[in-house]
Structures are given as structure tokens and as C-alpha cells.
Write an enzyme that holds these catalytic residues in place. Structure first.
Site, PDB file in Angstrom:
ATOM      1  N   SER A  52     -15.202   9.032  25.212  1.00 58.23           N
ATOM      2  CA  SER A  52     -16.302   9.876  25.667  1.00 58.23           C
ATOM      3  C   SER A  52     -17.367  10.051  24.596  1.00 58.23           C
ATOM      4  O   SER A  52     -18.487  10.470  24.887  1.00 58.23           O
ATOM      5  CB  SER A  52     -15.774  11.255  26.085  1.00 58.23           C
ATOM      6  OG  SER A  52     -14.903  11.156  27.190  1.00 58.23           O
ATOM      7  N   GLY A 238     -15.181  10.311  30.343  1.00 61.03           N
ATOM      8  CA  GLY A 238     -15.980   9.148  29.985  1.00 61.03           C
ATOM      9  C   GLY A 238     -17.362   9.554  29.498  1.00 61.03           C
ATOM     10  O   GLY A 238     -17.779  10.703  29.648  1.00 61.03           O
ATOM     11  N   GLY A 240     -21.745   9.073  29.019  1.00 58.66           N
ATOM     12  CA  GLY A 240     -22.922   8.729  29.809  1.00 58.66           C
ATOM     13  C   GLY A 240     -23.378   9.838  30.743  1.00 58.66           C
ATOM     14  O   GLY A 240     -22.770  10.909  30.854  1.00 58.66           O
ATOM     15  N   CYS A 266     -13.300  16.074  33.266  1.00 58.81           N
ATOM     16  CA  CYS A 266     -14.481  15.813  32.446  1.00 58.81           C
ATOM     17  C   CYS A 266     -15.538  15.031  33.238  1.00 58.81           C
ATOM     18  O   CYS A 266     -16.132  15.551  34.153  1.00 58.81           O
ATOM     19  CB  CYS A 266     -14.072  15.101  31.159  1.00 58.81           C
ATOM     20  SG  CYS A 266     -15.251  15.322  29.804  1.00 58.81           S
ATOM     21  N   PHE A 267     -15.762  13.753  32.919  1.00 61.15           N
ATOM     22  CA  PHE A 267     -16.726  12.954  33.670  1.00 61.15           C
ATOM     23  C   PHE A 267     -16.320  12.887  35.142  1.00 61.15           C
ATOM     24  O   PHE A 267     -17.163  12.867  36.036  1.00 61.15           O
ATOM     25  CB  PHE A 267     -16.783  11.553  33.064  1.00 61.15           C
ATOM     26  CG  PHE A 267     -17.996  10.745  33.469  1.00 61.15           C
ATOM     27  CD1 PHE A 267     -19.269  11.222  33.245  1.00 61.15           C
ATOM     28  CD2 PHE A 267     -17.854   9.499  34.057  1.00 61.15           C
ATOM     29  CE1 PHE A 267     -20.395  10.480  33.611  1.00 61.15           C
ATOM     30  CE2 PHE A 267     -18.961   8.750  34.420  1.00 61.15           C
ATOM     31  CZ  PHE A 267     -20.233   9.241  34.196  1.00 61.15           C
ATOM     32  N   GLN A 270     -17.780  15.797  36.968  1.00 59.79           N
ATOM     33  CA  GLN A 270     -19.203  15.637  37.266  1.00 59.79           C
ATOM     34  C   GLN A 270     -19.412  14.685  38.437  1.00 59.79           C
ATOM     35  O   GLN A 270     -20.251  14.941  39.314  1.00 59.79           O
ATOM     36  CB  GLN A 270     -19.924  15.127  36.015  1.00 59.79           C
ATOM     37  CG  GLN A 270     -19.863  16.094  34.853  1.00 59.79           C
ATOM     38  CD  GLN A 270     -20.111  15.428  33.518  1.00 59.79           C
ATOM     39  OE1 GLN A 270     -20.708  14.340  33.450  1.00 59.79           O
ATOM     40  NE2 GLN A 270     -19.658  16.047  32.440  1.00 59.79           N
ATOM     41  N   PHE A 311     -22.914  17.052  29.796  1.00 59.81           N
ATOM     42  CA  PHE A 311     -23.482  17.265  31.130  1.00 59.81           C
ATOM     43  C   PHE A 311     -22.566  18.205  31.901  1.00 59.81           C
ATOM     44  O   PHE A 311     -21.391  18.363  31.557  1.00 59.81           O
ATOM     45  CB  PHE A 311     -23.619  15.938  31.882  1.00 59.81           C
ATOM     46  CG  PHE A 311     -24.624  14.989  31.285  1.00 59.81           C
ATOM     47  CD1 PHE A 311     -25.932  14.958  31.741  1.00 59.81           C
ATOM     48  CD2 PHE A 311     -24.263  14.130  30.260  1.00 59.81           C
ATOM     49  CE1 PHE A 311     -26.859  14.085  31.181  1.00 59.81           C
ATOM     50  CE2 PHE A 311     -25.178  13.252  29.691  1.00 59.81           C
ATOM     51  CZ  PHE A 311     -26.494  13.238  30.165  1.00 59.81           C
ATOM     52  N   HIS A 365     -10.140  18.863  29.186  1.00 61.83           N
ATOM     53  CA  HIS A 365      -9.061  17.895  28.977  1.00 61.83           C
ATOM     54  C   HIS A 365      -7.693  18.553  29.040  1.00 61.83           C
ATOM     55  O   HIS A 365      -7.212  19.096  28.040  1.00 61.83           O
ATOM     56  CB  HIS A 365      -9.230  17.220  27.616  1.00 61.83           C
ATOM     57  CG  HIS A 365     -10.404  16.309  27.533  1.00 61.83           C
ATOM     58  ND1 HIS A 365     -10.309  14.940  27.670  1.00 61.83           N
ATOM     59  CD2 HIS A 365     -11.717  16.561  27.350  1.00 61.83           C
ATOM     60  CE1 HIS A 365     -11.504  14.392  27.565  1.00 61.83           C
ATOM     61  NE2 HIS A 365     -12.377  15.364  27.370  1.00 61.83           N
ATOM     62  N   GLU A 367      -4.876  17.084  29.190  1.00 55.88           N
ATOM     63  CA  GLU A 367      -3.891  16.351  28.379  1.00 55.88           C
ATOM     64  C   GLU A 367      -3.919  16.849  26.937  1.00 55.88           C
ATOM     65  O   GLU A 367      -2.930  16.791  26.223  1.00 55.88           O
ATOM     66  CB  GLU A 367      -4.166  14.843  28.434  1.00 55.88           C
ATOM     67  CG  GLU A 367      -5.178  14.319  27.450  1.00 55.88           C
ATOM     68  CD  GLU A 367      -6.602  14.732  27.758  1.00 55.88           C
ATOM     69  OE1 GLU A 367      -7.446  14.688  26.836  1.00 55.88           O
ATOM     70  OE2 GLU A 367      -6.877  15.106  28.918  1.00 55.88           O
TER      71      GLU A 367
END
Length: 400
Positions: A52, A238, A240, A266-267, A270, A311, A365, A367
């Protein structure tokens, strides 16, 4: 007397012109990326190897970094992903029975340009006030104005799709552990958008066979997992801008139409939001560290959680975080919020008639390598969701 240690000067320049002079740490050369800060006091090896952080220059707020060296057990992926590394006071000699080499040596070996000996507190305060921005680090350039020109010519994070750059090229399987559950009890298709090693491990130890798919996977690839399709779909963390991602959103919508249980982190949170018709936006300086307080609104429990996101999901304007929002796939609600700034940290999708949980996601996260572990229960929640759906399907088949 010992020989005096020689150092190589290094220069850091932010895109607004602020400059810091220090010493080279890691590889020599020049690098560019988005300047972000991480508030974790431990776990620097997991941070460095988190995909990430691709194309980001990470500033560590903890002043002393490298104490425990580097080993071959703790990495969260096959390589270091950060574009650059900024520390105040690097350890001269690592001290841990698990250490196999120094952090400085590892950064050098992997070509990661860094800088040490600067006032990271001043740099962090600057980023908090002005926001995350582009930055350059150089051990070859001494003129801040010249380096600034190259910083301004470098790419920005907003509008950039990066998950395909960090994803696996080939599908691989993480088998279920023969632990508490004895053998495999569920099968999950996990889309690798920058997945960390510990994530499929946490599912595998709960009796889940995890098929990790490339970011380019199609709905046909997902449905080919397991016998008659997977029991659930998982989207990883991830890098971006989620607004620049379209293929993975289309895939997720196809899965939601088939009512495949979904869990994203996380990503993946989104993209879940965008698949449901919500927007996303760039945070001023993001959440990065292992000490972020989040409330689970479904239980009222406050968790200390590990974050790495720039983001976030945008809840509809004028709608309270406590209000549900209708979507083409069910009713969406905010399940988790950050207690520091009320950022949406989790979503749930429920059946509009029965209120049964269909899918969910969190912005952090669970994990949690290298900790904390307050949110590990979310993997159990995913197991329960998949088992409930399997039971419902079996009941329908018997009635038919």
C-alpha cells in the site's frame, strides 16, 4: 581510537519548496513520491514491505528506527515497496536475537533511497498543516531549487491506478491450516490489490482455503474458485486512487448481484463504497500507524487499529452517519468510524427485508502485522457470514 564515521549528505525537498538537509540512509541516488508520515513506534519492517506504500516516501514519527534490524520472517511481501524512507536517528547497531542484518543494509540492497538526521517532528507538523504532497530525496543534488523542479515534474497520487502494479501475476492457493477446525471448511477468492502475507494466513488459520487472484481477475475467474464457486470474496488493501479504478469495481458489482458474501479491507473498503454508489475523497494527510481509535457502531466497542490510507469513503452529503442509504444491492450503513475525525472506517450491506448481513468492509488492517489485534474478530465475522449463507442455500435446496 576508532575511525570517525563518514556520512554522505542528502537533501529532501517538498513540492511547496520546504527543504531539509541530512545524511544519506540506505541507497545513494534520487527518488520521488508522495510524502506521508507513519506514527507507529514499532513494525517498521512490516511498513516498508506493505504494498500500500507503493510510490510513497514514508516519514517515521518515532525518532529511533532500526533497533531490531531486519529478518526474513516479518516481511509482508517479497520486497520493500516504499519509494523513500525518512528517519531522525537510525540505530547504529541492531540489537535483537531475530535480526539477520541492519535496516540500512537492507535499504541499500533493495535500492531504497533514504535520509536521516533531519527534524522529522518539524516535517510531520508541516505535512499535518499543509497536507501530504510530492517530495524528492537526493544524495546527488545539492541545490534545493534544482531538486524542486524535478519534484514538480513527478507524478501525483490523485488519479493514479496502482493496484495492478503490486498485484500477483499468477493465482496461488494458501491452504487451510489443520488447526482448531481440523480441515478446510470454507473457500475464499481473494483479490490481490496489494495483499499482505498475514491476511490470507489469518483466514487460513480459521479453516479457509484462500485462492489469491490477480487484480485483473474476472467474475468468471472468481466463480471458478472452489466447487461451484467460492463461499466468499475478499478484497485486500492496496495503493492508488480508488476513483481511478474501474475493473475491480465492475467485478465487485457482479459478485454483489450474485449475493456472494464480501469482505474488504482498506482499499477494498473504498472500492466497496464506490461499488455501492458512494464517492471517495483524498484525506489531507491520511491515517498511517498502529494507534488509530475506531468505534464499531454495531457493538459500541472501541478498537485500537492499524491504518494506512490516504483516501476514504464519502458518505452522501446531508445524510447522517447513523442513517442507512439504499443501494441496488441492499441497504448500506456505516459500521465503523474513526474517533479522531469521524472518517468512515467501515461499511455494511444488509438485506432490506430481513436485515441480514450480506457484505461488509473496514478501512483498516484486521490482520495487524505488527499489531494491534483488537480487530481480529472481523475474520470470524466473515466466517459467520459465509456459513450463514451456506446454511440458507442448503435450506432452499432441501425445500425445493
Amino acid at each position: 581510537m576508532p575511525e570517525p564515521t563518514t556520512t554522505t549528505p542528502a537533501l529532501l525537498v517538498l513540492e511547496d519548496g520546504r527543504a531539509f538537509h541530512g545524511d544519506a540512509y540506505g541507497a545513494r541516488g534520487e527518488t520521488f513520491g508522495e510524502a506521508v508520515f507513519n506514527t507507529g513506534m514499532t513494525g517498521y519492517q512490516e511498513t516498508l514491505t506493505d504494498p500500500s506504500y507503493h510510490r510513497q516516501v514514508v516519514v517515521m514519527t518515532a525518532p529511533h528506527i532500526g533497533n531490531t534490524g531486519v529478518n526474513d520472517t516479518d516481511p509482508e511481501s517479497s520486497r520493500i515497496w516504499v519509494s523513500g524512507y525518512v528517519v531522525r536517528d537510525p540505530a547504529r547497531v541492531p540489537s535483537s536475537w531475530r535480526s539477520q542484518r541492519s535496516l540500512d543494509d537492507e535499504l541499500t540492497a533493495q535500492g531504497v533511497v533514504g535520509i536521516s538526521g533531519i527534524d522529522t517532528r518539524a516535517l510531520t507538523r508541516h505535512l499535518r498543516e499543509r497536507g501530504a504532497m510530492r517530495v524528492g530525496i537526493s544524495t546527488t543534488e545539492t541545490d534545493p531549487a534544482a531538486l524542486l523542479e524535478r519534484v514538480l515534474a513527478s507524478g501525483e497520487m490523485a488519479g493514479t491506478e496502482l493496484s495492478t502494479e503490486v498485484s500477483t501475476d499468477q493465482t496461488y492457493v494458501v491452504p487451510a491450516h489443520a488447526g482448531e477446525w481440523g480441515a478446510k471448511r470454507l473457500t475464499v477468492a481473494a483479490l490481490d490489490l496489494g495483499i499482505k502475507t498475514m491476511t490470507p494466513y489469518r483466514m487460513a488459520e480459521r479453516g479457509i482455503e484462500v485462492h489469491v487472484l490477480p487484480a485483473s481477475a474476472t467474475i468468471e475467474d472468481v466463480l471458478a474458485v472452489g466447487d461451484g464457486g467460492p463461499d466468499g470474496l475478499f478484497y485486500s488493501n492496496g495503493p492508488g486512487d480508488p476513483a481511478a479504478t474501474t475493473h475491480q469495481i465492475d467485478l465487485l458489482r457482479a459478485a454483489l448481484e450474485r449475493e456472494i458474501p464480501y469482505f474488504g479491507i482498506c482499499f477494498g473498503n473504498q472500492l466497496f463504497g464506490r461499488a455501492l454508489g458512494l464517492g471517495t475523497y483524498k484525506l489531507k494527510y491520511g491515517h498511517r500507524g498502529i494507534n488509530q481509535p475506531v468505534m464499531d457502531r454495531t457493538t459500541g466497542t472501541v478498537e485500537v487499529t492499524a491504518h494506512n490510507h490516504g483516501f476514504a469513503v464519502q458518505w452522501p452529503e446531508g445524510v447522517s452517519l447513523a442513517e442507512p442509504v439504499p443501494t441496488p444491492y441492499g441497504v448500506a450503513t456505516v459500521s465503523h468510524v474513526c474517533l479522531n475525525d469521524d472518517v468512515v472506517e467501515g461499511l455494511e450491506l444488509r438485506d432490506p427485508e430481513t436485515d441480514a448481513l450480506r457484505s461488509f468492509s473496514v478501512q483498516y488492517h484486521p490482520e495487524a502485522a505488527a499489531g494491534p489485534h483488537d480487530a481480529a474478530y472481523l475474520f470470524d465475522r466473515f466466517v459467520d457470514l459465509m456459513r450463514d449463507r451456506t446454511t440458507d442455500q442448503q435450506s432452499v435446496q432441501k425445500e425445493a
